[in-house]
Motif scaffolding. Structure first.
Motif, PDB file in Angstrom:
ATOM      1  N   PHE A  70       0.837  -1.197   0.000  1.00  0.00           N
ATOM      2  CA  PHE A  70       0.000   0.000   0.000  1.00  0.00           C
ATOM      3  C   PHE A  70       0.871   1.246   0.000  1.00  0.00           C
ATOM      4  CE2 PHE A  70      -3.437   2.774   0.970  1.00  0.00           C
ATOM      5  CZ  PHE A  70      -2.988   3.644   1.957  1.00  0.00           C
ATOM      6  N   VAL A  71       0.447   2.243  -0.778  1.00  0.00           N
ATOM      7  CA  VAL A  71       1.158   3.513  -0.830  1.00  0.00           C
ATOM      8  C   VAL A  71       0.297   4.638  -0.263  1.00  0.00           C
ATOM      9  CG1 VAL A  71       2.158   5.251  -2.369  1.00  0.00           C
ATOM     10  CG2 VAL A  71       2.551   2.815  -2.810  1.00  0.00           C
ATOM     11  N   SER A  72      -0.920   4.772  -0.819  1.00  0.00           N
ATOM     12  CA  SER A  72      -1.776   5.887  -0.423  1.00  0.00           C
ATOM     13  C   SER A  72      -3.192   5.621  -0.882  1.00  0.00           C
ATOM     14  CB  SER A  72      -1.252   7.190  -1.046  1.00  0.00           C
ATOM     15  OG  SER A  72      -2.032   8.297  -0.646  1.00  0.00           O
ATOM     16  N   ALA A  73      -4.153   6.276  -0.215  1.00  0.00           N
ATOM     17  CA  ALA A  73      -5.551   6.097  -0.577  1.00  0.00           C
ATOM     18  C   ALA A  73      -6.313   7.396  -0.402  1.00  0.00           C
ATOM     19  CB  ALA A  73      -6.196   5.002   0.277  1.00  0.00           C
ATOM     20  N   ILE A  74      -7.378   7.519  -1.176  1.00  0.00           N
ATOM     21  CA  ILE A  74      -8.305   8.637  -1.031  1.00  0.00           C
ATOM     22  C   ILE A  74      -9.708   8.083  -1.203  1.00  0.00           C
ATOM     23  CG2 ILE A  74      -8.055   9.286  -3.477  1.00  0.00           C
ATOM     24  CD1 ILE A  74      -8.451  12.238  -2.505  1.00  0.00           C
ATOM     25  N   ASP A  75     -10.575   8.386  -0.241  1.00  0.00           N
ATOM     26  CA  ASP A  75     -11.926   7.841  -0.336  1.00  0.00           C
ATOM     27  C   ASP A  75     -12.833   8.805  -1.087  1.00  0.00           C
ATOM     28  OD1 ASP A  75     -12.478   8.500   3.205  1.00  0.00           O
ATOM     29  OD2 ASP A  75     -12.799   9.825   1.484  1.00  0.00           O
ATOM     30  N   SER A  76     -14.071   8.401  -1.242  1.00  0.00           N
ATOM     31  CA  SER A  76     -15.003   9.194  -2.044  1.00  0.00           C
ATOM     32  C   SER A  76     -15.283  10.557  -1.430  1.00  0.00           C
ATOM     33  CB  SER A  76     -16.313   8.427  -2.238  1.00  0.00           C
ATOM     34  OG  SER A  76     -16.878   8.091  -0.986  1.00  0.00           O
ATOM     35  N   GLY A  77     -15.050  10.676  -0.111  1.00  0.00           N
ATOM     36  CA  GLY A  77     -15.253  11.961   0.548  1.00  0.00           C
ATOM     37  C   GLY A  77     -14.023  12.838   0.584  1.00  0.00           C
ATOM     38  N   GLY A  78     -12.915  12.330   0.059  1.00  0.00           N
ATOM     39  CA  GLY A  78     -11.685  13.107   0.031  1.00  0.00           C
ATOM     40  C   GLY A  78     -10.717  12.818   1.159  1.00  0.00           C
ATOM     41  N   GLY A  79     -11.087  11.896   2.050  1.00  0.00           N
ATOM     42  CA  GLY A  79     -10.180  11.529   3.113  1.00  0.00           C
ATOM     43  C   GLY A  79      -8.981  10.767   2.575  1.00  0.00           C
ATOM     44  N   THR A  80      -7.808  11.053   3.100  1.00  0.00           N
ATOM     45  CA  THR A  80      -6.583  10.464   2.576  1.00  0.00           C
ATOM     46  C   THR A  80      -5.815   9.700   3.650  1.00  0.00           C
ATOM     47  OG1 THR A  80      -5.304  12.477   3.021  1.00  0.00           O
ATOM     48  CG2 THR A  80      -6.329  12.285   0.854  1.00  0.00           C
ATOM     49  N   SER A  81      -5.010   8.773   3.206  1.00  0.00           N
ATOM     50  CA  SER A  81      -4.110   8.044   4.095  1.00  0.00           C
ATOM     51  C   SER A  81      -2.850   7.693   3.327  1.00  0.00           C
ATOM     52  CB  SER A  81      -4.778   6.781   4.650  1.00  0.00           C
ATOM     53  OG  SER A  81      -5.136   5.905   3.591  1.00  0.00           O
ATOM     54  N   TYR A  82      -1.768   7.486   4.067  1.00  0.00           N
ATOM     55  CA  TYR A  82      -0.461   7.240   3.464  1.00  0.00           C
ATOM     56  C   TYR A  82       0.299   6.176   4.232  1.00  0.00           C
ATOM     57  CZ  TYR A  82      -1.339  11.718   1.167  1.00  0.00           C
ATOM     58  OH  TYR A  82      -1.898  12.747   0.436  1.00  0.00           O
ATOM     59  N   ALA A  83       1.088   5.420   3.510  1.00  0.00           N
ATOM     60  CA  ALA A  83       2.032   4.533   4.163  1.00  0.00           C
ATOM     61  C   ALA A  83       3.121   5.391   4.804  1.00  0.00           C
ATOM     62  CB  ALA A  83       2.649   3.575   3.147  1.00  0.00           C
ATOM     63  N   ASP A  84       3.723   4.890   5.845  1.00  0.00           N
ATOM     64  CA  ASP A  84       4.759   5.658   6.540  1.00  0.00           C
ATOM     65  C   ASP A  84       5.903   6.041   5.600  1.00  0.00           C
ATOM     66  OD1 ASP A  84       4.496   3.865   9.722  1.00  0.00           O
ATOM     67  OD2 ASP A  84       3.365   5.552   8.898  1.00  0.00           O
ATOM     68  N   SER A  85       6.192   5.183   4.644  1.00  0.00           N
ATOM     69  CA  SER A  85       7.307   5.430   3.728  1.00  0.00           C
ATOM     70  C   SER A  85       7.085   6.654   2.857  1.00  0.00           C
ATOM     71  CB  SER A  85       7.536   4.205   2.840  1.00  0.00           C
ATOM     72  OG  SER A  85       6.365   3.916   2.093  1.00  0.00           O
ATOM     73  N   GLY A  86       5.813   7.076   2.724  1.00  0.00           N
ATOM     74  CA  GLY A  86       5.517   8.185   1.825  1.00  0.00           C
ATOM     75  C   GLY A  86       5.068   9.462   2.509  1.00  0.00           C
ATOM     76  N   LYS A  87       4.894   9.417   3.815  1.00  0.00           N
ATOM     77  CA  LYS A  87       4.402  10.608   4.518  1.00  0.00           C
ATOM     78  C   LYS A  87       5.383  11.765   4.357  1.00  0.00           C
ATOM     79  CE  LYS A  87       1.505   8.244   7.889  1.00  0.00           C
ATOM     80  NZ  LYS A  87       1.290   7.883   9.317  1.00  0.00           N
ATOM     81  N   GLY A  88       4.836  12.899   3.958  1.00  0.00           N
ATOM     82  CA  GLY A  88       5.666  14.069   3.742  1.00  0.00           C
ATOM     83  C   GLY A  88       6.212  14.174   2.335  1.00  0.00           C
ATOM     84  N   ARG A  89       6.172  13.090   1.583  1.00  0.00           N
ATOM     85  CA  ARG A  89       6.702  13.120   0.214  1.00  0.00           C
ATOM     86  C   ARG A  89       5.625  12.844  -0.832  1.00  0.00           C
ATOM     87  NH1 ARG A  89      10.217   9.536  -1.612  1.00  0.00           N
ATOM     88  NH2 ARG A  89       9.536   7.840  -0.228  1.00  0.00           N
ATOM     89  N   PHE A  90       4.606  12.072  -0.446  1.00  0.00           N
ATOM     90  CA  PHE A  90       3.556  11.696  -1.383  1.00  0.00           C
ATOM     91  C   PHE A  90       2.302  12.505  -1.078  1.00  0.00           C
ATOM     92  CE2 PHE A  90       5.013   6.998  -2.079  1.00  0.00           C
ATOM     93  CZ  PHE A  90       6.254   7.447  -2.465  1.00  0.00           C
TER      94      PHE A  90
END
Length: 121
Positions: A47-67
């Protein structure tokens, strides 16, 4: 049937940036939770990153701050902006769509064909 087409990959030097795109054939009255995964040679897809239909986002630790993931609903496209690229970001990047909705035609999990990112140090 939902179709996903990724683009934007390429070969860059470490420290550079890329913007990946995932164009989706969204079906009427369905909701779509979109995400990015990647798979490096010899490794499992992660997993890298996700965005739900409402715009909520999440990131893997490896990408936080860069993705940064964002979506343009008018274009049915999800983007992944990757900054400060590292050699360990080298992988095939895949777009995933989890479709939901009350209508009978909504549902399923779909994957794109992937776009390759190569980062040289």
């Amino acid at each position: 049937q939902v179709q996903l087409v990724e683009s934007g990959g390429g070969s860059v030097q470490a420290g550079g940036s890329l913007r990946l795109s995932c164009a989706a054939s969204i079906r009427l009255s369905c909701t779509n939770d979109m995400s990015w995964y990647r798979q490096a040679p010899g490794k499992e897809r992660e997993f890298v990153s996700a965005i739900d239909s409402g715009g909520g986002t999440s990131y893997a630790d490896s990408g936080k701050g860069r993705f940064t993931i964002y979506r343009d609903n008018a274009k049915n496209t999800v983007y992944l902006q990757i900054n400060s690229l590292k050699a360990e970001d080298t992988a095939m990047y895949y777009c995933k769509d989890v479709e939901r909705g009350a209508n009978s035609w909504c549902g399923g999990t779909y994957w794109g064909q992937g776009t390759q990112v190569n980062v040289s140090s």
